[in-house]
Design a protein around this motif. Structure first.
Motif, PDB file in Angstrom:
ATOM      1  N   ALA A  15       0.825  -1.201   0.035  1.00 13.22           N
ATOM      2  CA  ALA A  15       0.211  -0.015  -0.089  1.00 13.22           C
ATOM      3  C   ALA A  15       1.020   1.191  -0.061  1.00 13.22           C
ATOM      4  O   ALA A  15       0.389   2.417   0.074  1.00 13.22           O
ATOM      5  N   ASP A  16       2.121   1.146  -0.055  1.00  5.02           N
ATOM      6  CA  ASP A  16       3.118   2.318  -0.221  1.00  5.02           C
ATOM      7  C   ASP A  16       3.266   3.169   0.966  1.00  5.02           C
ATOM      8  O   ASP A  16       3.409   4.199   0.951  1.00  5.02           O
ATOM      9  N   LEU A  17       3.005   2.195   2.275  1.00  2.00           N
ATOM     10  CA  LEU A  17       2.797   3.335   3.490  1.00  2.00           C
ATOM     11  C   LEU A  17       4.397   3.021   4.255  1.00  2.00           C
ATOM     12  O   LEU A  17       4.603   3.698   5.069  1.00  2.00           O
ATOM     13  N   VAL A  18       4.922   1.962   3.891  1.00  2.00           N
ATOM     14  CA  VAL A  18       6.204   1.718   4.364  1.00  2.00           C
ATOM     15  C   VAL A  18       7.220   1.349   3.263  1.00  2.00           C
ATOM     16  O   VAL A  18       6.814   0.655   2.252  1.00  2.00           O
ATOM     17  N   THR A  19       8.419   1.787   3.442  1.00  2.00           N
ATOM     18  CA  THR A  19       9.367   1.075   2.375  1.00  2.00           C
ATOM     19  C   THR A  19      10.416  -0.164   3.257  1.00  2.00           C
ATOM     20  O   THR A  19      10.499   0.083   4.381  1.00  2.00           O
ATOM     21  N   THR A  20      11.288  -0.704   2.658  1.00  2.00           N
ATOM     22  CA  THR A  20      11.985  -1.579   3.267  1.00  2.00           C
ATOM     23  C   THR A  20      13.583  -1.278   2.516  1.00  2.00           C
ATOM     24  O   THR A  20      13.542  -0.970   1.398  1.00  2.00           O
ATOM     25  N   ARG A  21      14.602  -1.832   3.309  1.00  2.00           N
ATOM     26  CA  ARG A  21      15.647  -1.685   2.734  1.00  2.00           C
ATOM     27  C   ARG A  21      16.738  -3.067   3.638  1.00  2.00           C
ATOM     28  O   ARG A  21      16.239  -2.967   4.884  1.00  2.00           O
ATOM     29  N   TRP A  22      17.459  -3.593   2.980  1.00  2.00           N
ATOM     30  CA  TRP A  22      18.381  -4.612   3.701  1.00  2.00           C
ATOM     31  C   TRP A  22      19.635  -3.936   4.405  1.00  2.00           C
ATOM     32  O   TRP A  22      20.399  -3.122   3.558  1.00  2.00           O
ATOM     33  N   GLU A  23      19.973  -4.023   5.435  1.00  2.00           N
ATOM     34  CA  GLU A  23      21.306  -3.577   6.199  1.00  2.00           C
ATOM     35  C   GLU A  23      22.082  -4.740   7.109  1.00  2.00           C
ATOM     36  O   GLU A  23      21.331  -5.513   7.389  1.00  2.00           O
TER      37      GLU A  23
ATOM     38  N   THR B 296       6.688   5.817   4.736  1.00  2.00           N
ATOM     39  CA  THR B 296       6.825   6.828   3.404  1.00  2.00           C
ATOM     40  C   THR B 296       6.073   8.055   3.607  1.00  2.00           C
ATOM     41  O   THR B 296       5.138   8.108   4.694  1.00  2.00           O
ATOM     42  N   ASP B 297       6.030   8.973   2.773  1.00  2.00           N
ATOM     43  CA  ASP B 297       5.358  10.238   2.952  1.00  2.00           C
ATOM     44  C   ASP B 297       3.707   9.862   2.930  1.00  2.00           C
ATOM     45  O   ASP B 297       3.159  10.397   3.688  1.00  2.00           O
ATOM     46  N   ARG B 298       3.330   8.719   2.299  1.00  2.00           N
ATOM     47  CA  ARG B 298       1.998   8.388   2.322  1.00  2.00           C
ATOM     48  C   ARG B 298       1.427   7.701   3.619  1.00  2.00           C
ATOM     49  O   ARG B 298       0.517   8.144   4.131  1.00  2.00           O
ATOM     50  N   GLY B 299       2.474   6.869   4.348  1.00  2.00           N
ATOM     51  CA  GLY B 299       2.267   6.182   5.537  1.00  2.00           C
ATOM     52  C   GLY B 299       2.241   7.663   6.568  1.00  2.00           C
ATOM     53  O   GLY B 299       1.474   7.665   7.396  1.00  2.00           O
ATOM     54  N   ALA B 300       3.188   8.575   6.769  1.00  2.00           N
ATOM     55  CA  ALA B 300       3.075   9.479   7.309  1.00  2.00           C
ATOM     56  C   ALA B 300       1.690  10.286   7.242  1.00  2.00           C
ATOM     57  O   ALA B 300       1.169  11.000   8.138  1.00  2.00           O
ATOM     58  N   SER B 301       1.098  10.578   5.980  1.00  2.00           N
ATOM     59  CA  SER B 301      -0.072  11.188   5.765  1.00  2.00           C
ATOM     60  C   SER B 301      -1.147  10.396   6.459  1.00  2.00           C
ATOM     61  O   SER B 301      -2.097  11.082   7.145  1.00  2.00           O
ATOM     62  N   HIS B 302      -1.070   9.078   6.214  1.00  2.00           N
ATOM     63  CA  HIS B 302      -2.200   8.129   6.833  1.00  2.00           C
ATOM     64  C   HIS B 302      -1.893   8.336   8.401  1.00  2.00           C
ATOM     65  O   HIS B 302      -3.327   8.362   9.151  1.00  2.00           O
ATOM     66  N   LEU B 303      -0.993   8.238   9.015  1.00  2.00           N
ATOM     67  CA  LEU B 303      -1.050   8.678  10.548  1.00  2.00           C
ATOM     68  C   LEU B 303      -1.174   9.709  10.770  1.00  2.00           C
ATOM     69  O   LEU B 303      -1.897  10.142  11.962  1.00  2.00           O
TER      70      LEU B 303
END
Length: 115
Positions: free
Chosen positions: A61-69, A83-90
């Motif tokens: 839903a493009d609320l979060v992104t992921t990365r491997w570390e 994500t910006d979309r997730g921040a807006s939902h929050l």
């Protein structure tokens, strides 16, 4: 907590879990187990088993992104970030939660005044 109270709490937790995850990620990126531990510690979820499917849906839903570390131990960890979309939902959830919780609190307060 009695059985009915636990059912109520479980339903509320299910309804707000996604926003609790977004709120934690708004404080900083976290890997899955770290998120699960914080949610379990706050009694917002029972286990990490329910968290990973939610995180996958949130990514779709493009609320979060992921990365491997790579961690200090050399193991790779998948980190989640809001994500910006997730921040807006929050932000929207925060406004709705404040309104609804105020209204419910008001109703419960009036009910207790008449008991």
């Amino acid at each position: 907590m009695e059985e009915q109270g636990e059912k109520i709490a479980t339903n509320i937790r299910k309804g707000v879990l996604e926003y609790c995850v977004l709120a934690l990620l708004a404080q900083g990126d976290k890997y899955g187990l770290e998120l699960a531990d914080e949610l379990v510690e706050r009694n917002l979820t029972a286990s990490e088993g329910s968290l990973y499917p939610l995180l996958a849906r949130m990514k779709t839903a493009d609320l979060v992104t992921t990365r491997w570390e790579e961690s200090d131990t050399g193991r790779r960890r998948k980190y989640y970030a809001v994500t910006d979309r997730g921040a807006s939902h929050l932000r929207q959830f925060d406004a709705v939660w404040n309104e609804i919780s105020g209204q419910v609190g008001e109703l419960l307060g009036r009910r207790h005044e008449h008991d």
